[in-house]
Scaffold this motif. Structure first.
Motif, PDB file in Angstrom:
ATOM      1  N   PRO A   1       4.949  15.909  -0.928  1.00  0.00           N
ATOM      2  CA  PRO A   1       3.775  15.034  -0.969  1.00  0.00           C
ATOM      3  C   PRO A   1       4.100  13.543  -0.919  1.00  0.00           C
ATOM      4  CG  PRO A   1       4.137  16.108  -3.094  1.00  0.00           C
ATOM      5  CD  PRO A   1       5.037  16.780  -2.114  1.00  0.00           C
ATOM      6  N   VAL A   2       5.281  13.131  -1.342  1.00  0.00           N
ATOM      7  CA  VAL A   2       5.617  11.704  -1.277  1.00  0.00           C
ATOM      8  C   VAL A   2       5.733  11.273   0.185  1.00  0.00           C
ATOM      9  CG1 VAL A   2       7.249   9.918  -1.952  1.00  0.00           C
ATOM     10  CG2 VAL A   2       6.788  11.819  -3.516  1.00  0.00           C
TER      11      VAL A   2
ATOM     12  N   GLU B   1       0.818  -1.214   0.000  1.00  0.00           N
ATOM     13  CA  GLU B   1       0.000   0.000   0.000  1.00  0.00           C
ATOM     14  C   GLU B   1       0.854   1.267   0.000  1.00  0.00           C
ATOM     15  OE1 GLU B   1      -2.301  -3.091   2.523  1.00  0.00           O
ATOM     16  OE2 GLU B   1      -0.221  -2.554   2.063  1.00  0.00           O
ATOM     17  N   ILE B   2       1.989   1.217   0.701  1.00  0.00           N
ATOM     18  CA  ILE B   2       2.865   2.392   0.759  1.00  0.00           C
ATOM     19  C   ILE B   2       3.577   2.588  -0.566  1.00  0.00           C
ATOM     20  CG2 ILE B   2       4.867   3.396   1.916  1.00  0.00           C
ATOM     21  CD1 ILE B   2       3.978   1.922   4.458  1.00  0.00           C
ATOM     22  N   VAL B   3       4.055   1.503  -1.155  1.00  0.00           N
ATOM     23  CA  VAL B   3       4.705   1.600  -2.468  1.00  0.00           C
ATOM     24  C   VAL B   3       3.749   2.180  -3.498  1.00  0.00           C
ATOM     25  CG1 VAL B   3       5.684   0.264  -4.377  1.00  0.00           C
ATOM     26  CG2 VAL B   3       6.351  -0.252  -2.018  1.00  0.00           C
ATOM     27  N   GLU B   4       2.507   1.725  -3.471  1.00  0.00           N
ATOM     28  CA  GLU B   4       1.526   2.194  -4.455  1.00  0.00           C
ATOM     29  C   GLU B   4       1.252   3.680  -4.303  1.00  0.00           C
ATOM     30  OE1 GLU B   4      -1.882  -0.290  -3.984  1.00  0.00           O
ATOM     31  OE2 GLU B   4      -0.999  -1.988  -5.086  1.00  0.00           O
TER      32      GLU B   4
ATOM     33  N   THR C   1       1.915   9.154  -6.217  1.00  0.00           N
ATOM     34  CA  THR C   1       2.193  10.557  -5.881  1.00  0.00           C
ATOM     35  C   THR C   1       3.392  11.071  -6.658  1.00  0.00           C
ATOM     36  OG1 THR C   1       1.320  10.182  -3.653  1.00  0.00           O
ATOM     37  CG2 THR C   1       2.682  12.142  -3.980  1.00  0.00           C
ATOM     38  N   LEU C   2       4.446  10.275  -6.740  1.00  0.00           N
ATOM     39  CA  LEU C   2       5.650  10.671  -7.465  1.00  0.00           C
ATOM     40  C   LEU C   2       5.349  10.945  -8.931  1.00  0.00           C
ATOM     41  CD1 LEU C   2       8.716  11.072  -7.353  1.00  0.00           C
ATOM     42  CD2 LEU C   2       8.972   8.618  -7.782  1.00  0.00           C
TER      43      LEU C   2
ATOM     44  N   ARG D   1       2.093  11.563   1.959  1.00  0.00           N
ATOM     45  CA  ARG D   1       1.100  10.534   1.642  1.00  0.00           C
ATOM     46  C   ARG D   1       1.576   9.147   2.050  1.00  0.00           C
ATOM     47  NH1 ARG D   1      -3.099  12.895  -0.335  1.00  0.00           N
ATOM     48  NH2 ARG D   1      -2.997  14.633  -1.822  1.00  0.00           N
ATOM     49  N   ALA D   2       2.862   8.882   1.915  1.00  0.00           N
ATOM     50  CA  ALA D   2       3.386   7.596   2.394  1.00  0.00           C
ATOM     51  C   ALA D   2       3.213   7.499   3.905  1.00  0.00           C
ATOM     52  CB  ALA D   2       4.852   7.446   2.009  1.00  0.00           C
ATOM     53  N   GLY D   3       3.490   8.598   4.603  1.00  0.00           N
ATOM     54  CA  GLY D   3       3.345   8.607   6.052  1.00  0.00           C
ATOM     55  C   GLY D   3       1.904   8.428   6.490  1.00  0.00           C
ATOM     56  N   ALA D   4       0.994   9.104   5.815  1.00  0.00           N
ATOM     57  CA  ALA D   4      -0.423   8.964   6.161  1.00  0.00           C
ATOM     58  C   ALA D   4      -0.885   7.528   5.953  1.00  0.00           C
ATOM     59  CB  ALA D   4      -1.259   9.930   5.321  1.00  0.00           C
ATOM     60  N   THR D   5      -0.423   6.913   4.879  1.00  0.00           N
ATOM     61  CA  THR D   5      -0.788   5.522   4.614  1.00  0.00           C
ATOM     62  C   THR D   5      -0.226   4.602   5.693  1.00  0.00           C
ATOM     63  OG1 THR D   5      -0.835   5.958   2.232  1.00  0.00           O
ATOM     64  CG2 THR D   5      -0.644   3.654   2.922  1.00  0.00           C
ATOM     65  N   ALA D   6       1.025   4.825   6.075  1.00  0.00           N
ATOM     66  CA  ALA D   6       1.635   4.000   7.124  1.00  0.00           C
ATOM     67  C   ALA D   6       0.858   4.105   8.432  1.00  0.00           C
ATOM     68  CB  ALA D   6       3.086   4.424   7.333  1.00  0.00           C
ATOM     69  N   LEU D   7       0.418   5.305   8.790  1.00  0.00           N
ATOM     70  CA  LEU D   7      -0.334   5.476  10.030  1.00  0.00           C
ATOM     71  C   LEU D   7      -1.706   4.819   9.951  1.00  0.00           C
ATOM     72  CD1 LEU D   7       0.501   9.128  11.147  1.00  0.00           C
ATOM     73  CD2 LEU D   7       1.435   6.987  12.020  1.00  0.00           C
TER      74      LEU D   7
END
Length: 388
Positions: free
Chosen positions: A289-290, A68-71, A76-77, A293-299
């Motif tokens: 933003p990378v 999910e984080i990779v996606e 975003t990138l 959004r990666a951080g929000a997904t991780a949380l």
């Protein structure tokens, strides 16, 4: 031309002092070189596979390459890695942190070190004082103002702005506040400092510090760069302590560079560019933003059930190691092996297939199963036998 793995150290030393960039990952004569990570396993340039109990010094909460984080990072990138404008992504992560911590205002940066720098700056601005109180062996990053007095390259004038006290010593703290309290902008505390042995600070001492800071008009800054993973809202919520400011990093970036400062409206308004006497703080890649959004997904992937499961795995592993006679400390998913020779132990662990921190720190990830943790325990015990 591809360089053989055995040639990497020599190649590195030709362009990097000592052959690497990060002091914290160096082990003599030189560390192995990672080439890939998947879940809870890292493969090095020699093809050696190890359980990753370092997780980039606690930051990879979900291990490597969580789908999910990779996606979300890739998506975003593809729309742009960073802009000279704010994006909705920083609002999203700030809202998540507000809901988890109860702290209502946030600013982002690129590392835990920078978060501490920001917190110290805003504390000095709000209180119009300069002195900081902190505690021996607590690590708050590589900023001059919070490293050891003996650190090479730090001027004595910098150290004069700090009062450094023994861990959890109420008498020493009271004496320092009586002498310096009206000059103290902030008290900086880590509730379970890794370099001081990863032992939780007694709750009554934390409550005492909170009461005294209020009495003297100083701010309480709780450094949760490492310990935020230990609860939905961090270790601070387990203590029930109200911080004026908290510093975060590591797990809130989903594997990307990040730092954050959170606090109350009254304190954090010092950063408001429309206010008076504003604390100006830039950062070309802050709140990119990378990372956001990666951080929000991780949380979002780390709610109460995931926190409880991971902490339970850590508590089980710690108890099993203690029962086998190994000296250990920590809480939840963070474990510290208390060893006499960290380098010998690090290599013994690595040969057995466990990547630890260079000071004996073990940090579990959600990618680990019960069976993985059982196997890790077996390998840690084998490494301990081999290193004695």
């Amino acid at each position: 031309m591809r360089i053989a793995p055995d040639e990497l150290p020599e190649r590195a030393r030709a362009v990097l002092p000592g052959g690497n960039t990060r002091s914290t990952v160096f082990v003599p004569p030189h560390p192995p070189y990672a080439v890939a990570g998947e879940g809870c396993v890292v493969t090095d340039a020699q093809g050696h596979r190890v359980y990753d109990c370092n997780n980039n010094y606690t930051s990879l909460l979900h291990g490597h390459a969580r789908r999910e984080i990779v996606e979300v990072a890739t998506e975003t990138l593809a729309r742009g890695s960073a802009f000279g404008l704010p994006t909705e992504s920083e609002i999203e992560l700030a809202e998540l942190l507000r809901d988890r911590t109860g702290l209502t205002r946030w600013r982002f940066c690129n590392s835990g070190t920078e978060a501490v720098m920001m917190a110290v700056r805003v504390a000095r601005a709000v209180t119009e004082r300069s002195r900081i109180i902190r505690f021996e062996a607590s690590y708050h990053g590589t900023y001059d103002g919070v490293v050891a007095a003996s650190a090479t390259g730090v001027p004595g004038a910098v150290e004069e702005q700090s009062v450094i006290l023994p861990q959890a010593d109420g008498a020493a703290f009271d004496a320092a506040m009586r002498q310096h309290g009206h000059e103290v902008a902030a008290v900086l505390i880590d509730l379970m400092p890794n370099r001081a042995g990863l032992r939780p600070v007694p709750r009554d001492f934390v409550d005492h510090v909170r009461a005294r800071t209020r009495e003297y008009g100083s701010l309480l800054v709780v450094d949760e760069v490492i310990t935020f993973r230990l609860g939905v809202g961090g270790l601070r919520q387990r203590y029930g302590v109200a911080a004026d400011l908290t510093t975060l990093g590591k797990v809130i970036g989903g594997g990307f560079p990040v730092g954050a400062v959170g606090g109350s409206v009254d304190v954090m308004k010092a950063f408001d560019p429309l206010g008076d006497g504003v604390v100006s703080w830039g950062g070309t890649f802050s709140a990119n933003p990378v990372s956001m959004r990666a951080g929000a997904t991780a949380l979002r992937l780390y709610g109460k059930s995931e926190v409880d499961r991971l902490n339970a795995l850590g508590d089980r592993l710690r108890q099993e190691l203690a029962d086998s006679g190994l000296p250990v400390s920590g809480f939840g998913s963070l474990i510290r092996l208390l060893v006499d020779d960290p380098t010998v132990t690090w290599w013994a662990l690595y040969r057995e297939g466990v990547l630890a921190g260079t000071n004996g720190l073990l940090a579990l990830s959600t990618a680990m199963t019960d069976d993985d943790v059982t196997e890790i325990g077996t390998r840690v015990r084998a490494a301990a036998r081999a290193s004695t």
